[in-house]
Design an enzyme around this catalytic site. Structure first.
Site, PDB file in Angstrom:
ATOM      1  CB  SER A  98     -12.569   0.160  -7.156  1.00 50.43           C
ATOM      2  OG  SER A  98     -13.152   1.421  -6.988  1.00 50.43           O
ATOM      3  CG  ASP A 222     -13.262   1.523   0.669  1.00 52.28           C
ATOM      4  OD1 ASP A 222     -13.179   2.675   0.229  1.00 52.28           O
ATOM      5  OD2 ASP A 222     -13.214   0.500  -0.045  1.00 52.28           O
ATOM      6  CG  HIS A 250     -10.941   2.047  -2.484  1.00 47.40           C
ATOM      7  ND1 HIS A 250     -12.114   1.330  -2.426  1.00 47.40           N
ATOM      8  CD2 HIS A 250     -10.757   2.355  -3.805  1.00 47.40           C
ATOM      9  CE1 HIS A 250     -12.625   1.207  -3.636  1.00 47.40           C
ATOM     10  NE2 HIS A 250     -11.817   1.811  -4.490  1.00 47.40           N
TER      11      HIS A 250
END
Length: 269
Positions: A98, A222, A250
């Site tokens: 991320s 995601d 995610h």
């Protein structure tokens, strides 16, 4: 083993270092709003396969110091450089999830891939987290602004809602509670400041400078770093491999942890 590395006067970064005798090194950089514990399900397995696993808490998160400044991608990438130099790391794999993926991407561009032989990007917030002119694939800037406002108004509520958005697979309540607590270990202001960096910073020129073999792993469900970001990374990074995770949002580091560990181990060798 855990210890601290000084990256600035009065700013120390926490480092978790497992299987220190191995020369096959992976340095993990976590995503927002968690810390190195995000990679528990990698640290459970990869050291047993012969890898040295190093996890850091970026400044403002986890056990690291929480200064009031220093949350730009440049500064966060510089912190990684200090850690790499302090530990004498060479020919290591740099892995980021991320915003950690964004930070390691900036590291590659800003520090000319210092010490890195391979790069791994998990659901990376790059090359741009938000939609921009000529890049319509990220979240809307307004959505990030709303998150920042929620941080200042009711951070626990924001974290609980974010947990539900983070994962595609159903969570047990104990796991959800554990993940929620990771976010609470950060300071409120660092949580907001990193969101501002996610909103404001771009990495298009950084990805053009990446020359090392790169593994891109991304969940097709995601809702935070949308799947087209992975396609853009794959297109922009020479010598990259993209692997889709069909049962993940995610949180692919947990949702398909066996696949992630296998893909990473096969990639590093």
């Amino acid at each position: 083993m855990g210890y601290y590395v000084s990256v600035e006067p009065d700013v120390n970064i926490y480092v978790e270092d497992v299987n220190r005798t191995s020369r096959k090194v992976i340095l993990f950089v976590h995503g927002w709003p968690a810390n190195h514990k995000l990679f528990e399900y990698q640290f459970n397995v990869l050291p047993g396969l012969g890898y040295r696993c190093i996890g850091i808490d970026i400044r403002g998160f986890g056990k690291s110091d929480k200064p009031s400044v220093g949350y730009s991608y440049d500064r966060l990438a510089d912190d990684i450089r200090y850690v790499a130099e302090a530990l004498g790391l060479q020919n290591f794999t740099l892995a980021g999830h991320s915003v950690g993926g964004a930070i390691v991407t900036r590291y590659m561009g800003r520090h000319n891939s210092y010490g890195v032989s391979k790069l791994a990007l998990f659901a990376a917030a790059a090359p741009s987290f938000i939609q921009r002119s000529g890049f319509p694939y990220g979240l809307a800037a307004e959505a990030v602004n709303a998150l920042i406002q929620e941080v200042y108004n009711d951070r626990p509520k924001m974290l609980a809602e974010f947990t539900n958005m983070f994962f595609y697979q159903k969570l047990t309540k104990p796991f959800s509670d554990w993940f929620f607590q990771l976010g609470l270990e950060a300071s409120g202001y660092s949580t907001a400041y990193v969101l501002a960096s996610l909103r404001d910073e771009i990495l298009f020129s950084d990805i053009e400078r990446i020359q090392v073999p790169t593994l891109i792993l991304h969940g097709i469900h995601d809702k935070i770093c949308l799947p087209p970001l992975a396609s853009a990374l794959h297109q922009g990074i020479i010598n990259s491999k993209l692997v889709w995770f069909e049962q993940s949002g995610h949180g692919l580091f947990w949702e398909e942890r066996n696949k992630l560990n296998r893909e990473l181990a096969d990639f590093i060798g």
